[in-house]
Design a protein around this motif. Structure first.
Motif, PDB file in Angstrom:
ATOM      1  N   GLU A   1      50.288  38.507  63.735  1.00 14.10           N
ATOM      2  CA  GLU A   1      50.182  38.428  65.426  1.00 14.10           C
ATOM      3  C   GLU A   1      49.852  36.775  65.757  1.00 14.10           C
TER       4      GLU A   1
ATOM      5  N   ASN B   1      64.736  46.071  63.251  1.00 11.41           N
ATOM      6  CA  ASN B   1      64.281  47.353  63.657  1.00 11.41           C
ATOM      7  C   ASN B   1      63.271  48.020  62.947  1.00 11.41           C
TER       8      ASN B   1
ATOM      9  N   GLN C   1      60.189  45.735  63.804  1.00 13.07           N
ATOM     10  CA  GLN C   1      59.670  46.185  64.176  1.00 13.07           C
ATOM     11  C   GLN C   1      59.537  47.265  64.584  1.00 13.07           C
ATOM     12  N   LYS C   2      59.769  48.392  64.226  1.00 10.74           N
ATOM     13  CA  LYS C   2      58.626  49.464  64.010  1.00 10.74           C
ATOM     14  C   LYS C   2      57.390  49.238  63.506  1.00 10.74           C
TER      15      LYS C   2
ATOM     16  N   LEU D   1      55.703  47.269  62.578  1.00 10.42           N
ATOM     17  CA  LEU D   1      54.327  46.331  64.230  1.00 10.42           C
ATOM     18  C   LEU D   1      53.958  47.361  64.965  1.00 10.42           C
ATOM     19  N   ASP D   2      54.968  47.916  65.609  1.00 11.87           N
ATOM     20  CA  ASP D   2      54.323  48.305  66.554  1.00 11.87           C
ATOM     21  C   ASP D   2      53.561  49.765  66.018  1.00 11.87           C
ATOM     22  N   LEU D   3      53.525  50.175  64.999  1.00 13.73           N
ATOM     23  CA  LEU D   3      53.151  50.934  64.963  1.00 13.73           C
ATOM     24  C   LEU D   3      51.747  50.752  64.317  1.00 13.73           C
TER      25      LEU D   3
ATOM     26  N   GLY E   1      49.927  48.439  65.486  1.00 24.32           N
ATOM     27  CA  GLY E   1      49.317  47.660  66.604  1.00 24.32           C
ATOM     28  C   GLY E   1      49.687  45.911  66.860  1.00 24.32           C
TER      29      GLY E   1
ATOM     30  N   SER F   1      51.837  42.235  67.257  1.00 27.22           N
ATOM     31  CA  SER F   1      52.915  41.682  68.301  1.00 27.22           C
ATOM     32  C   SER F   1      53.149  40.254  67.255  1.00 27.22           C
TER      33      SER F   1
END
Ligand code: PRP
Length: 285
Positions: A111, A121, A124-125, A127-129, A131, A133
């Motif tokens: 984090e 990409n 990022q996907k 990390l998003d999955l 949660g 940042s």
């Protein structure tokens, strides 16, 4: 007649096996590494030698019709491009790695940290999955050096043998995806080109099936033949031929390469002798 334009990696980990596969499916190319493209002598195919990272865009734009490319690159840059066939070589995984000295308890440890990668990409996907940042730093090449020169706290790159991570004192902590070479297809393919592609795909499947199997020949006394056939299913059923020596037969069959050592132990136990195991070049079912 139009030609199917196939992209292969100009240089890098996929190049040699891609060219080998084309050769194995009977597509002869006068290969010059400095060429941008070359026509096959005996098939309506043109091969384009391109940089790995550029291939997805060429596929999207229809500049090339198909490509032999790593799934990892396709997932990163090739949204909307279909996979016609998995090719079973150049296997690797896309991983996050951190310095060996770092105590790592989970992705939340990253984090707010910096992750160096050529796969922004994909990272990022992921990390998003999860949660989480983090700051993604895009680097093209020699990504593993980044933590050592203070550019990032973690990296994300492909790992195959793991030796690059080892040499750079890094440890793998997250696996984002597994990858292998695939035959990718442009979303804008004419019917005529689709017909050429179908022929190529059929040939590739024959080669891949051959690679997965072994041809086995053995001798056995006639009273053991049925026992042996029971462990050798074959493609339809095994071939049984009489030997010149009375009371003996030769049995021929096909077995999966993954199970052939287990099967051979069983065959020996059932009385098989003179067992020969041969590679299969192509298999058409
Ligand atoms: C890739 C990747 C790693 C290395 C991993 O580089 O970027 O550096 O392979 O392989 P390993 O786990 O077997 O050590 P590649 O040699 O494909 O060239 P690249 O730097 O152009 O990506």
């Amino acid at each position: 007649m139009s030609k199917l334009r196939i992209a292969v990696q100009k240089s890098g980990r996929l190049h040699d096996e891609s060219m080998e596969l084309l050769k194995n499916i009977g597509i002869s190319i006068d290969n010059g590494k400095d060429q941008l493209k070359a026509s096959a002598r005996n098939f309506p195919v043109e091969v384009f030698y391109l940089r790995n990272g550029d291939i997805p865009q060429y596929l999207k734009d229809g500049v090339v019709d198909a490509a032999i490319i790593g799934e990892n690159v396709l997932i990163e840059k090739g949204e909307g491009i279909g996979v016609a066939e998995k090719l079973g070589f150049s296997t690797c995984r896309v991983c996050i790695a951190v310095p060996k000295s770092m105590k790592y308890n989970g992705l939340t440890d990253l984090e707010g940290k910096r992750i160096a990668t050529s796969y922004p990409n994909t990272v990022q996907k992921y990390l998003d999955l999860k949660g989480v940042s983090a700051n993604i730093h895009i680097i093209n090449g020699s990504v593993e050096i980044a933590p050592n020169i203070g550019l990032s706290e973690a990296i994300c790159d492909i790992v195959s043998s793991g030796s690059t991570l080892f040499k750079n004192n890094l440890k793998e902590v997250e696996t984002l995806l597994k990858s292998e070479a695939v035959l990718a297809v442009s979303p804008v393919l004419s019917e005529e080109k689709q017909a050429i592609l179908d022929k190529i795909q059929f040939r590739i499947q024959s080669v891949l099936k051959g690679r997965e199997s072994k041809y086995i020949l053995l001798n056995a006394p006639n009273d053991k033949v049925q026992d042996i056939i029971n462990v050798l299913p074959g493609m339809k059923s095994p071939t049984v031929l009489p030997l010149a020596q009375e009371g003996w037969s030769s049995i021929h069959s096909v077995i999966s390469k993954n199970e052939f050592w287990d099967v051979i132990d069983e065959l020996k136990a059932k009385g098989a002798q003179g067992i020969l195991v041969c590679p299969i070049e192509k298999m058409v079912l």
